[in-house]
Design an enzyme around this catalytic site. Structure first.
Site, mmCIF file in Angstrom:
data_model
loop_
_atom_site.group_PDB
_atom_site.id
_atom_site.type_symbol
_atom_site.label_atom_id
_atom_site.label_comp_id
_atom_site.label_asym_id
_atom_site.label_seq_id
_atom_site.Cartn_x
_atom_site.Cartn_y
_atom_site.Cartn_z
ATOM 1 N N GLY A 122 0.754 -1.242 0.000
ATOM 2 C CA GLY A 122 0.000 0.000 0.000
ATOM 3 C C GLY A 122 0.791 1.304 0.000
ATOM 4 O O GLY A 122 0.219 2.393 0.071
ATOM 5 N N ARG A 157 16.404 9.039 -13.638
ATOM 6 C CA ARG A 157 17.299 7.893 -13.588
ATOM 7 C C ARG A 157 16.830 6.985 -14.722
ATOM 8 O O ARG A 157 15.648 6.635 -14.795
ATOM 9 C CB ARG A 157 17.181 7.204 -12.217
ATOM 10 C CG ARG A 157 17.993 5.912 -12.069
ATOM 11 C CD ARG A 157 17.142 4.707 -12.312
ATOM 12 N NE ARG A 157 17.794 3.468 -11.891
ATOM 13 C CZ ARG A 157 17.316 2.263 -12.166
ATOM 14 N NH1 ARG A 157 16.182 2.133 -12.840
ATOM 15 N NH2 ARG A 157 17.948 1.192 -11.746
ATOM 16 N N ASP A 177 16.524 3.625 -16.480
ATOM 17 C CA ASP A 177 16.600 2.191 -16.194
ATOM 18 C C ASP A 177 17.328 1.458 -17.334
ATOM 19 O O ASP A 177 17.122 1.763 -18.513
ATOM 20 C CB ASP A 177 15.161 1.655 -16.049
ATOM 21 C CG ASP A 177 15.129 0.207 -15.591
ATOM 22 O OD1 ASP A 177 15.790 -0.111 -14.584
ATOM 23 O OD2 ASP A 177 14.437 -0.606 -16.241
ATOM 24 N N GLU A 203 21.462 3.823 -15.151
ATOM 25 C CA GLU A 203 21.756 2.551 -14.490
ATOM 26 C C GLU A 203 22.793 1.796 -15.295
ATOM 27 O O GLU A 203 22.627 1.582 -16.490
ATOM 28 C CB GLU A 203 20.494 1.681 -14.375
ATOM 29 C CG GLU A 203 20.810 0.363 -13.680
ATOM 30 C CD GLU A 203 19.687 -0.672 -13.720
ATOM 31 O OE1 GLU A 203 19.747 -1.620 -12.937
ATOM 32 O OE2 GLU A 203 18.758 -0.537 -14.545
ATOM 33 N N ASP A 252 17.864 -3.565 -6.180
ATOM 34 C CA ASP A 252 18.349 -4.708 -6.953
ATOM 35 C C ASP A 252 19.509 -5.430 -6.296
ATOM 36 O O ASP A 252 20.198 -6.226 -6.952
ATOM 37 C CB ASP A 252 18.781 -4.243 -8.355
ATOM 38 C CG ASP A 252 17.593 -3.983 -9.265
ATOM 39 O OD1 ASP A 252 16.568 -4.660 -9.100
ATOM 40 O OD2 ASP A 252 17.701 -3.110 -10.147
ATOM 41 N N ASP A 266 16.145 -8.809 -3.883
ATOM 42 C CA ASP A 266 14.745 -8.866 -4.316
ATOM 43 C C ASP A 266 14.160 -10.269 -4.157
ATOM 44 O O ASP A 266 14.735 -11.224 -4.663
ATOM 45 C CB ASP A 266 14.723 -8.424 -5.785
ATOM 46 C CG ASP A 266 13.356 -8.511 -6.431
ATOM 47 O OD1 ASP A 266 12.354 -8.579 -5.708
ATOM 48 O OD2 ASP A 266 13.319 -8.488 -7.670
ATOM 49 N N ARG A 285 13.109 -5.260 -0.366
ATOM 50 C CA ARG A 285 12.028 -4.323 -0.653
ATOM 51 C C ARG A 285 10.941 -4.386 0.426
ATOM 52 O O ARG A 285 9.748 -4.250 0.136
ATOM 53 C CB ARG A 285 11.438 -4.626 -2.034
ATOM 54 C CG ARG A 285 12.480 -4.578 -3.149
ATOM 55 C CD ARG A 285 11.943 -4.997 -4.502
ATOM 56 N NE ARG A 285 12.994 -4.898 -5.528
ATOM 57 C CZ ARG A 285 12.803 -5.121 -6.828
ATOM 58 N NH1 ARG A 285 11.594 -5.465 -7.275
ATOM 59 N NH2 ARG A 285 13.800 -5.008 -7.695
#
Lengths: 576, 576
Positions: free
Chosen positions: A166, A319, A321, A350, A417, A461, A465
């Site tokens: 959420g 940024r 990706d 990245e 990551d 991951d 997170r």
């Protein structure tokens, strides 16, 4: 010295601003005492040759490393020819583009193409004092229960690849006081545009905030409130690929070769099959098909995205990706669109490996400095290389960029990551404090991955997170205090913002020095990498450090501070 | 080997085409036997490591030089990671981005950013076999007396900076049979757009052919007739500056700060004074004010120029005047406009020094190779460096570029901005023949400056711009025959078009070898740079050359060909 491999004008001379040119040189370690001799190629007769010293900032087994910055009139910088004067075996010699000369002449001087205004590095005027804070929006803070997706799990649930807790933009807005208390002054948000996953890297609508995170209005509000606190905000731009359910890709799936979007992707066969052979995708993950940025329609689409959000929300940059898999030609074009809208915007790429190719191409301003992270971990955490090797690699890395480029790098210890930094440290807080000190002392913008400041743990991951534990959170956490300390130094100490760098490996004592200094301030980090206690008197003398200038000790053991214990460090500050 | 300065992935790995990557390496000369080990970073587990040998193409005092070209699937090239395997002191070692390893691993492999289609060098498909012929239009041939300017002097008058002799486009059209007999197959014309001087570098109307030279129709006709003969045509694009009398600059002169064109230039004060302080100009010559290419209106104006002429006349590309003083960012944008109109167009930059900065930036395809010319003259004509130094510099130069880049360089011995080549040779035809041989053997497109093929003499401007002496001209001229010979070889011999290069300095005999070879052909140029006659038997054996394959001797002295006289050379050809 028989070759001219010690300075490459195509790589080692960088226009920092229209009136500043940084020039780098390395020399075999037996040579010394270097001056830069330079002249305007059209005005040699009129003005003659000028000179200034090069500054040696490091020495390795084989080489000495020098830098200098030429400043002055544009024409002086731009019609520049130059050579290096040095001493070798007691004899004065000159390094030219066509080799080493034993007599003074100007023929064969290094010569630079004129660099236009737009060719300069020109970092954003706000970059020097920034410390980034990276937020994975789904997990930072839930400020609006109304936009929680169906099936939202309780805050603090075990994170999985698919679950939702959420987090949203309102949550970030609600926590700005907290961020202020930490002291960070720049935010990087993982993707927030409409997508189908919790990480939002599979975009389906680039022109809308994901409803689970809020609205464009929320973003505008967040940016405004951040700007009121002098916090910059950048967003994640995912344009190497989009989501499988992006309507244009779905159009290709449905209409095949008849689709007007078929050239937006790399389709290998029709009908389009969801397989490695069917179409190109990021890392061979078929739910994120690769966009064909050589297609002018795709280019325009992406230009429209950045224009829309820069105008709509006033963000401070992007940024990019997977930037290391996007056409460099396109990245350059993208940069000029972004900068036309806001010359002070920043573009951070990245990239996980050597970033020089991207930086040198003028395609981006900055990169996620995973390369430096790897180097620090190899030595400080994994101890897989010696201090000598660490020094050689750190010097090599630092030599590859101008200070202006290094100064805007996104220096990170962890991200969404990677495993969490304290987990990567095996829970060893001393190691983390050492990494922190090194990270803040080196040029660039340090980064806090949300929650690292309070010791959140987690493997890569999905475990890195997790939801930010607001209930249990205290800013009295010892790690938080450490981060706070370094962030405040970065914001207050000009030497950490724009100072030159000096790196020194003390072979005998196995100590290491990182020093940053400008005209007004000098800050030195001294680390004992040996396995025994080191007495400081002779080292202080060698480095010209007075004990009384010590502003930080990693351990109060040896409180008399006449010695330094293994893997402990001191920080000294001198006002000049 | 303690450092990793032997391969820079940002510089030494070049995408030649979407499916070809050239990789370069140098090694300390004591190391040897190199293989490239490479893998797809996403597919290491599935496909493992592949390997291929690197080819050593030269050796200097300090280094060995290697190249190889990886070909294959786009993804294999684009998600490439690699390392080098070599032998040092009998031990196998591996060069990684983070240093030399003594065990096999993949961590720290060199890693390349994905290069998109447009990031490739991708030379024009017609470039390999081309020999340029440069024409200064006012002095080549007068085909239409009606467009002669007032005061035109008789053809063959002493050239001055200001006089006119009536050369024009019709004159070039009339002489195509002559050009065909020489054999050249590409034309570069000095400026032909409306201007006020005889050299036309001070443009006043970019959208019109200068009336003294003819009309757009004449240009179209010239290009069409050239294309019928498979001769390519490029024009001079002068966009660093325009002429003082260009209407936009005149507008600024007249209207000062009110002029809508004031930001098209670099005006330093109002009212605009014709002085060094008044405004920026090329080389401080005030009659050619510098254009501000960072201004989007100027950019569009220049894009319109190239679009207009590419569409109007179907030309094959542009030579960019003073490219080394034009904003690199703008050159990149210009290139993408030119290539969008014609992917096979070529862009050649004028630059007098090291061209790597321009080439590396992706701003142009090719450069006027004055750098190579300087090197050849230093050694062959001026003898100011030794053969050893010559070798080191030639190898260094060659190592800085991919063969694809070298292969499209505009290799010149002289131009409208230098003394004539035979004058530079002090009239020594033997020196010229030696230069010719070297020029045609090295990668790149050799260039004939009009009239050099019949031995026209002349110091630098204005004397190198004399009228072509058609009355006295004979294609039986011995120099003409020599040029003809080499041009025909360049057009017929694939090894000279796309062959790899090998450079060898034979220290003992002071001979020098330049070899070009591909799968089907090998051509070797052997030069005796010593001051005495050299017996060839042992050299032939060393080089694997059979005497019977000799196709050219610069002198019939020593006709038995068992020896080679000082500064003479032999050419050998082997069909494989």
């Amino acid at each position: 010295m028989t070759t001219n491999f010690y300075h490459d004008p195509a790589v080692d001379a960088v226009l920092i601003s229209p009136r500043q040119m940084e020039i780098r040189l390395r020399l075999p370690s037996q040579d010394t005492a270097v001056r830069l001799l330079y002249w305007n190629k059209y005005k040699l007769d009129q003005y003659g040759i000028q000179s200034q010293p090069m500054v040696m900032w490091a020495e390795s087994e084989d080489y000495k490393y020098y830098r200098t910055v030429l400043t002055g009139m544009e024409s002086r910088i731009r019609y520049l020819q130059y050579k290096f004067e040095f001493e070798s075996g007691g004899e004065r010699q000159w390094l030219h583009s066509d080799g080493v000369k034993h007599t003074e002449e100007t023929k064969g001087g290094f010569s630079l193409s004129y660099a236009g205004d737009r060719d300069a590095i020109d970092p954003p005027d706000w970059i020097g004092s920034r410390v980034w804070y990276q937020i994975f929006p789904e997990r930072f803070s839930n400020g609006n229960k109304d936009n929680d997706p169906e099936g939202t799990e309780p805050w603090g649930s075990v994170p999985t690849r698919d679950n939702y807790m959420g987090g949203d933009l309102q949550g970030i807005i609600d926590r700005l006081d907290y961020l202020d208390s930490l002291g960070i002054n720049a935010l990087y948000l993982n993707p927030i545009f409409s997508a189908t996953s919790n990480h939002k890297y599979d975009t389906i609508d680039y022109f809308a905030i994901d409803p689970q995170f809020g609205t464009a209005d929320d973003l505008r509000q967040l940016v405004n409130k951040c700007h009121e606190r002098d916090i910059k905000v950048i967003l994640d731009l995912v344009i190497n690929h989009c989501g499988y359910y992006h309507p244009y890709f779905q159009n290709v799936i449905q209409q095949g070769e008849q689709s007007e979007y078929k050239d937006w992707f790399y389709i290998n066969q029709y009908p389009v099959v969801r397989s490695e052979e069917g179409y190109d995708s990021v890392g061979y993950y078929q739910w994120m098909p690769k966009l064909r940025t050589s297609n002018p329609a795709v280019q325009q689409y992406i230009f429209d995205i950045v224009s829309f959000w820069q105008k709509e929300a006033g963000i401070d940059g992007w940024r990019i990706d997977v930037a290391d898999e996007v056409e460099i030609s396109f990245l350059r074009e993208l940069k000029s669109v972004v900068k036309r809208l806001n010359p002070n915007a920043i573009i951070i790429a990245e990239i996980w490996d050597d970033a020089k190719r991207l930086m040198l191409s003028g395609a981006v301003d900055s990169v996620m400095n995973y390369e430096l992270r790897t180097l620090l971990f190899d030595f400080i955490l994994d101890r897989s290389i010696t201090l000598r090797q660490f020094h050689a690699r750190l010097v090599h890395f630092t030599h590859r960029y101008s200070l202006a480029e290094l100064g805007q790098m996104f220096n990170l210890l962890g991200s969404h990551d990677t495993e969490r930094i304290i987990t990567r440290c095996g829970g060893n807080e001393e190691d983390l404090l050492l990494l922190l000190a090194v990270q803040f002392m080196l040029p660039g913008n340090p980064t806090v991955y949300y929650g690292d400041e309070i010791g959140m743990t987690g493997e890569n991951d999905p475990y890195c997170r997790a939801a930010m534990p607001w209930e249990r959170l205290t800013i009295e956490h010892p790690l938080f205090k450490q981060w706070q300390f370094w962030i405040s130094r970065k914001k207050s100490d000009s030497a950490l913002q724009n100072g030159g760098i000096e790196l020194q490996y003390m072979e005998e004592s196995e100590c290491y020095l990182i020093r940053r200094a400008n005209e007004s301030q000098s800050i030195s980090l001294l680390i004992n990498f040996s396995s025994s206690e080191v007495q400081l008197e002779s080292i202080h003398n060698e480095l010209g450090i007075r004990e009384s200038t010590c502003i930080y000790r990693s351990s109060e053991l040896g409180a008399a501070a006449a010695s330094i214990h293994p893997r402990q460090f001191h920080v000294y500050q001198t006002t000049i």
